[in-house]
Design a protein around this motif. Structure first.
Motif, PDB file in Angstrom:
ATOM      1  N   ALA A 141       2.069 -10.695 -10.599  1.00 49.56           N
ATOM      2  CA  ALA A 141       0.792 -10.928  -9.851  1.00 49.56           C
ATOM      3  C   ALA A 141      -0.421 -10.744 -10.686  1.00 49.56           C
ATOM      4  O   ALA A 141      -1.486 -11.165 -10.464  1.00 49.56           O
ATOM      5  CB  ALA A 141       1.096 -10.167  -8.317  1.00 49.56           C
ATOM      6  N   ALA A 166       1.451  -6.552  -3.952  1.00 49.64           N
ATOM      7  CA  ALA A 166       0.490  -7.038  -4.825  1.00 49.64           C
ATOM      8  C   ALA A 166      -1.119  -6.754  -4.579  1.00 49.64           C
ATOM      9  O   ALA A 166      -1.829  -6.376  -5.392  1.00 49.64           O
ATOM     10  CB  ALA A 166       0.476  -8.592  -4.702  1.00 49.64           C
ATOM     11  N   ALA A 195       4.473  -7.127  -8.936  1.00 52.81           N
ATOM     12  CA  ALA A 195       3.137  -6.835  -8.497  1.00 52.81           C
ATOM     13  C   ALA A 195       2.098  -6.302  -9.735  1.00 52.81           C
ATOM     14  O   ALA A 195       1.334  -6.734  -9.837  1.00 52.81           O
ATOM     15  CB  ALA A 195       3.195  -5.980  -7.292  1.00 52.81           C
ATOM     16  N   ASN A 240       3.655 -11.070  -1.985  1.00 48.53           N
ATOM     17  CA  ASN A 240       4.428 -10.145  -2.505  1.00 48.53           C
ATOM     18  C   ASN A 240       3.767  -8.759  -1.722  1.00 48.53           C
ATOM     19  O   ASN A 240       2.624  -8.469  -1.832  1.00 48.53           O
ATOM     20  CB  ASN A 240       4.096  -9.878  -3.813  1.00 48.53           C
ATOM     21  N   GLN A 285       0.311 -13.735  -4.643  1.00 46.97           N
ATOM     22  CA  GLN A 285      -0.498 -12.688  -4.220  1.00 46.97           C
ATOM     23  C   GLN A 285      -0.135 -12.272  -2.687  1.00 46.97           C
ATOM     24  O   GLN A 285      -0.212 -11.051  -2.532  1.00 46.97           O
ATOM     25  CB  GLN A 285      -2.123 -12.977  -4.475  1.00 46.97           C
ATOM     26  N   ARG A 310      -3.509  -4.872  -7.554  1.00 46.82           N
ATOM     27  CA  ARG A 310      -4.800  -5.522  -7.547  1.00 46.82           C
ATOM     28  C   ARG A 310      -6.074  -4.416  -7.401  1.00 46.82           C
ATOM     29  O   ARG A 310      -6.985  -4.222  -8.186  1.00 46.82           O
ATOM     30  CB  ARG A 310      -5.071  -6.661  -6.491  1.00 46.82           C
TER      31      ARG A 310
END
Length: 351
Positions: A168, A221, A164, A218, A215, A225
């Motif tokens: 990601a 993720a 992640a 996971n 995205q 982000r």
């Protein structure tokens, strides 16, 4: 050993090329992709018959559906491996569909078709040990080591957390830069952008089609982000709050943390040289692999291996490159003749 591959997309084909290179027989099955005749299975039972390893190379959202299709035809002697870029959800699906009846293990090859085409080494694979089948990780390790891979063991949760914040986020940043038009067809770019540019190209050409899956599948993720966007937003706000006339190289909070402070210039230069030399050795390894690949292709086509005309052309081209960069062409020629000798020895030692 015979391997069954279900799903013959980009990674399935790439895995097939590794199996061919290792001399391991395989069959593949896919409802939409053309498969070469020697490896094509006509049905699921034919695909699985006699196979020791069953590699499920399908998109993660299709994992459960495919496992349920395979389940009636699998035996306790077979090992099922997934190769998805996330691990928590595939492992959950294998646990619920295969359980204790059929050995299974989650794996993630950290390479793709472009990595293989460019002969990048080492090839690494993450394997998630399975408490329900204690021997499964050992069998998976043995399988991937036969393909020339290095194996790293990690839990599904630990794998996905790391991915992640690396895999990601790399895809997320790359797509953001592409959508913003950053670095597209620019006539020049600073050195600091070249690494980013290469990363963007790798993401787009090697696995850009995986963006949504990486995205969404996971579970960590979204959090990664969010942390990145929060940090970027804070930096943006701080920059907006600094008047242009007050901005200095040491503006509090705006400097990038140094890798190490107080390095003498000579030590720093030597570290850069060591890093470049390491990259040169890695490039030599990749070049040797590509040379071996060319030898195999020539042998299959019945073409003579020595090609003096090709070598003369290569040397002339590299002398021209040296001249363009202000280097001694004779010295560069000596280096590349040594590289050619090295490649020949590498071909002989590894066949």
């Amino acid at each position: 050993m015979t391997v069954a591959i279900i799903g013959y997309g980009r990674f399935g084909r790439a895995l097939g090329s590794l199996l061919d290179a290792a001399g391991i027989a395989y069959r593949a099955w896919d409802t939409v992709t053309d498969i070469p005749e020697p490896h094509r299975a006509g049905s699921i039972p034919e695909l699985l018959s006699g196979a020791e390893q069953v590699v499920v190379a399908v998109p993660v959202p299709r994992m459960r559906e495919v496992l349920e299709t395979l389940r009636p035809h699998l035996t306790p002697e077979q090992l099922v491996l997934d190769v998805g870029s996330v691990k928590v959800k595939p492992v959950q699906a294998m646990n619920e569909v295969l359980g204790t009846k059929v050995p299974w293990v989650g794996t993630h090859p950290l390479f793709g078709p472009l990595s293989l085409a460019m002969a990048e080494r080492p090839l690494r694979v993450v394997v998630s040990p399975n408490p329900l089948h204690p021997d499964a990780a050992r069998r998976a390790r043995s399988f991937f080591e036969r393909l020339g891979c290095e194996v790293i063991e990690q839990t599904p949760e630990g794998h996905d957390r790391i991915m992640a914040h690396t895999h990601a986020l790399t895809f997320f940043v790359a797509k953001g830069m592409v959508d913003a038009g950053s670095g597209v067809d620019v006539p020049f770019a600073p050195a600091s952008f070249k690494a980013l540019s290469r990363t963007i190209e790798l993401v787009r050409s090697d696995a850009g089609h995986l963006f949504t899956a990486i995205q969404h599948e996971n579970p960590f993720a979204h959090e990664a982000r969010g942390h990145l966007l929060q940090a970027l937003g804070a930096i943006h706000q701080e920059l907006e709050a600094i008047p242009p006339e007050a901005a200095t190289p040491d503006t509090p909070g705006m400097e990038l943390p140094a890798l190490e402070t107080g390095l003498p210039e000579l030590k720093e230069t030597r570290e850069h040289i060591d890093q470049l030399d390491r990259e040169l050795v890695e490039l030599l390894a990749r070049r040797a692999e590509l040379a071996r690949r060319a030898i195999r292709t020539k042998a299959e086509a019945g073409q003579p291996v020595p090609d003096p005309a090709r070598e003369d052309e290569m040397i002339a081209t590299r002398r021209a490159w040296a001249t363009e960069l202000g280097l001694d062409p004779d010295g560069v020629e000596s280096i590349f003749r040594a590289v050619l000798r090295f490649s020949r020895r590498a071909q002989q030692t590894k066949g």
